[in-house]
Design a protein around this motif. Sequence first.
Motif, PDB file in Angstrom:
ATOM      1  N   GLY A   1       0.797   2.851  -9.988  1.00  0.00           N
ATOM      2  CA  GLY A   1      -0.286   3.794  -8.868  1.00  0.00           C
ATOM      3  C   GLY A   1       0.401   4.753  -8.221  1.00  0.00           C
ATOM      4  O   GLY A   1      -0.481   5.801  -7.894  1.00  0.00           O
ATOM      5  N   ILE A   2       1.593   4.884  -7.935  1.00  0.00           N
ATOM      6  CA  ILE A   2       2.215   6.095  -7.415  1.00  0.00           C
ATOM      7  C   ILE A   2       1.994   7.197  -8.484  1.00  0.00           C
ATOM      8  O   ILE A   2       1.815   8.437  -7.701  1.00  0.00           O
TER       9      ILE A   2
ATOM     10  N   ARG B   1      -4.858   6.615  -1.915  1.00  0.00           N
ATOM     11  CA  ARG B   1      -4.118   5.533  -1.603  1.00  0.00           C
ATOM     12  C   ARG B   1      -4.329   4.493  -2.756  1.00  0.00           C
ATOM     13  O   ARG B   1      -5.305   4.422  -3.315  1.00  0.00           O
ATOM     14  N   ILE B   2      -3.296   3.785  -2.838  1.00  0.00           N
ATOM     15  CA  ILE B   2      -3.340   2.570  -3.891  1.00  0.00           C
ATOM     16  C   ILE B   2      -3.078   1.348  -2.924  1.00  0.00           C
ATOM     17  O   ILE B   2      -2.597   1.413  -2.082  1.00  0.00           O
ATOM     18  N   THR B   3      -3.901   0.235  -3.268  1.00  0.00           N
ATOM     19  CA  THR B   3      -3.653  -0.792  -2.509  1.00  0.00           C
ATOM     20  C   THR B   3      -3.618  -2.076  -3.415  1.00  0.00           C
ATOM     21  O   THR B   3      -4.300  -2.227  -4.605  1.00  0.00           O
ATOM     22  N   ILE B   4      -2.547  -2.979  -3.181  1.00  0.00           N
ATOM     23  CA  ILE B   4      -2.294  -4.108  -4.139  1.00  0.00           C
ATOM     24  C   ILE B   4      -2.424  -5.250  -3.252  1.00  0.00           C
ATOM     25  O   ILE B   4      -1.808  -5.420  -2.157  1.00  0.00           O
ATOM     26  N   SER B   5      -3.330  -6.150  -3.546  1.00  0.00           N
ATOM     27  CA  SER B   5      -3.422  -7.440  -2.622  1.00  0.00           C
ATOM     28  C   SER B   5      -3.514  -8.772  -3.860  1.00  0.00           C
ATOM     29  O   SER B   5      -4.377  -8.688  -4.539  1.00  0.00           O
TER      30      SER B   5
ATOM     31  N   GLY C   1       0.806  -1.341  -0.089  1.00  0.00           N
ATOM     32  CA  GLY C   1       0.073   0.052   0.071  1.00  0.00           C
ATOM     33  C   GLY C   1       0.815   1.154  -0.133  1.00  0.00           C
ATOM     34  O   GLY C   1       1.777   1.152   0.457  1.00  0.00           O
ATOM     35  N   ALA C   2       0.254   2.275  -0.461  1.00  0.00           N
ATOM     36  CA  ALA C   2       0.924   3.691  -0.613  1.00  0.00           C
ATOM     37  C   ALA C   2      -0.047   4.708  -0.304  1.00  0.00           C
ATOM     38  O   ALA C   2      -1.153   4.643  -0.957  1.00  0.00           O
ATOM     39  N   ILE C   3       0.050   5.411   0.538  1.00  0.00           N
ATOM     40  CA  ILE C   3      -0.900   6.456   1.265  1.00  0.00           C
ATOM     41  C   ILE C   3      -0.351   7.808   1.046  1.00  0.00           C
ATOM     42  O   ILE C   3       0.758   8.142   1.839  1.00  0.00           O
ATOM     43  N   ARG C   4      -1.063   8.727   0.194  1.00  0.00           N
ATOM     44  CA  ARG C   4      -0.330  10.095   0.219  1.00  0.00           C
ATOM     45  C   ARG C   4      -1.336  11.076   1.102  1.00  0.00           C
ATOM     46  O   ARG C   4      -2.763  10.735   0.864  1.00  0.00           O
TER      47      ARG C   4
ATOM     48  N   ALA D   1      -4.638  -7.833  -7.337  1.00  0.00           N
ATOM     49  CA  ALA D   1      -5.762  -6.787  -7.592  1.00  0.00           C
ATOM     50  C   ALA D   1      -5.428  -5.689  -7.126  1.00  0.00           C
ATOM     51  O   ALA D   1      -4.468  -5.454  -6.071  1.00  0.00           O
ATOM     52  N   PHE D   2      -5.624  -4.490  -8.098  1.00  0.00           N
ATOM     53  CA  PHE D   2      -5.280  -3.412  -7.735  1.00  0.00           C
ATOM     54  C   PHE D   2      -6.536  -2.273  -7.305  1.00  0.00           C
ATOM     55  O   PHE D   2      -7.563  -2.362  -8.099  1.00  0.00           O
ATOM     56  N   SER D   3      -6.445  -1.598  -6.272  1.00  0.00           N
ATOM     57  CA  SER D   3      -7.339  -0.489  -5.965  1.00  0.00           C
ATOM     58  C   SER D   3      -6.709   0.684  -5.708  1.00  0.00           C
ATOM     59  O   SER D   3      -5.711   0.815  -5.394  1.00  0.00           O
TER      60      SER D   3
END
Length: 701
Positions: free
Chosen positions: A162-163, A173-177, A102-105, A180-182
């Motif tokens: 994503g960044i 925020r981007i999330t990779i699980s 995850g990356a949170i801005r 799966a990309f969100s």
Amino acid sequence: MCRWRAWWKGLPALAVLAAAAIFFGRAPVEHDLTSRAEALLSEIGESWAHARFEGRSAVLEGEALSEEARIKVRAELGRLSGVRLVEDRTTLLPERRPFTFGAIRDGNKLHLEGYVPSNYARRRIAEAAAEMAPGVVVSGDQELVRARGVPAGDFIGVVAFGIRQLAKMPSGRITISDDAFSIEGRAPDFTTYDALEVTVRSELPGDFKLARFAVLPPAVSPFVWSASREPDGVTLSGYIPLGDARRSLLDMVRAAVPGAAISDRLRLADGAPQTEGWLKAVSFALGQLGRLPNGKVSLSGTTISVEGSAPDFAAYDALAGARRSVPEGYTLTRFAVEPPTANPFIWSVQRNANGVRLTGYAPSEDAKRLVLDAVRGDLPGVPLSDEMRIASGGPAAEAWVTATAFGIDQLSKLLTGAVRGDGTTLSVSGEAQDSAAFNTVLAALAQSPPRGFTLRADVRPPVVSPYVFSLRKDADGLTISGFFPSPTEHERLVAAAKAQFLGAPVNDVSAVAQGAPQGFTAAAMAAMRQLSRLETGEARFDDGRLRVTGAALYPAAVASIRSTLASALPSGFSLDVGLEVAAPHPMVDRAACQKAIDELLEKGTIAFLDDGTRIDPASYGLLDHVASVAASCPDSMIEIAVRQPQASAVLAAGRAQSVTKYLAGAGIAPDRLATGERPALAAQATVPGRIGEPGIQLIVR
């Protein structure tokens, strides 16, 4: 000759020289092997592994992503020139499922978290984060945890992608699980939102799928939307919450107004209520627009407005009915649809266990409001469901309100019921709350109906369970208590009681109620006839169970009462008889005996069935009391004389014989009973009611 003592003294020096030769000769070899091993590991893409040498023996260390990588490194290192053996001290990285990142801005801060497959990946991701935007402070890159389980595909590439999208938003925020990309956040303007949606949906690196696109467009308030219908099509204006919502919305328009040309002037925006609920509200509004050839529907926040003219009454009915099905969370604040004329003009106010429901038509909004006030005043706290529609073609508003309010006043006294109107006819029906309320409503309905209206009524007494009814005979007379099915049947019961209980006072404390078992009146009449044969006693009904208790006037009456009741009770009734025999009357002389019998015959009538010779069971009580009196003068004869002005001699004789037989069965010795024609005595039988039709007299001798 050998000088061994001198030679021994030189051994330590020789050992030092040998050790130095080994040490200084081994270091270059280890250095060379280490350099070549590092180059080899980097070349084969396994830089996670490190080799250190002890002479020509390699000690392999590091955390592998897979068992295959460990085998590969061991094999390649073992084939390196100069390596004698390989000692594998590597371990496997822990596997993570799901493999998340995850990356949170938040403004000028970017925080990284989750798993990476290697140090190389960590370094590349940190570089991409540092290049996102000027002045952004990156944190968490050193805390990224190496682990196995990375999904197939370009993991570093999808993180960098994503960044780059986060760089377009002030926060997100981007999330990779796994694969799966969100992405989520808020776009600063409409242009950025459109660009983000296109980029994420079309340029996401291969082997990865878009699980969630939750980027919000700019917020607007109020969030308004409208659809106007004209002959040439439908025009959509205002805002729409999400890109996917547009497709659903257009499908709804096509379904509501098939074939209509659609002019789409909608703009994506945030600030809408929850999308699913909003779409339901739009669907509801468009459903109403489909019934209005020239109409307009609109939403503002969570309020809905519908306006236009209904083309016919069927359309208006559907529109008005739809007001009861407004989607949850929304309010219909404006309903400005002109109604057609109602013919017939009908309305109703219905009351049941769930509350009061108003349906049909009202002549005006003000008239309906007054009726609603009447309901709340007469039925405080009762849930109210208003489904009334406004229509023309009915009574004048003032007369309509007066008549309906009169009906509601009666409805307040009913447990369930309805007030219905049809033009100038008003009907009141239902079940009363109790017997007192039933009588009050009957009295009100008996008065003049509201002016200008014809009144119809079908009000029923209350339903009770268990259905109890009691007839109790004692020295004070007869007491009637419990419930009876209807006023008519009550009158029959009271009239029969007065006739069969020989003028005894009747204390009636019963009340009208529904719920009587089938055949109740017939059963009550049968019980009353047998109770009249007792000195004291009670006949009590509990639904379909009858219990008779008390004191019979003579022993044979006990069995007679039981058998007579068993055959007379309608099907479905059960019988319980608990009788004893009353003490005999004191002995009296002939004159007192005659007087007592005469008094009985003055109060009651010996009747016969079907103008024949069979005694009516209603006369059993009178004859039992006659037998009880006759038993008190056992030395006297009882003559049964018959006059026959209208009856044949055979019929008269047969009736006298029936009386004789009954008294004999009641315990009067047959030799004390005599029958015959006594014209002289018959002439004295002109006093009405003394003996009864057709002229039977009992003479004590």
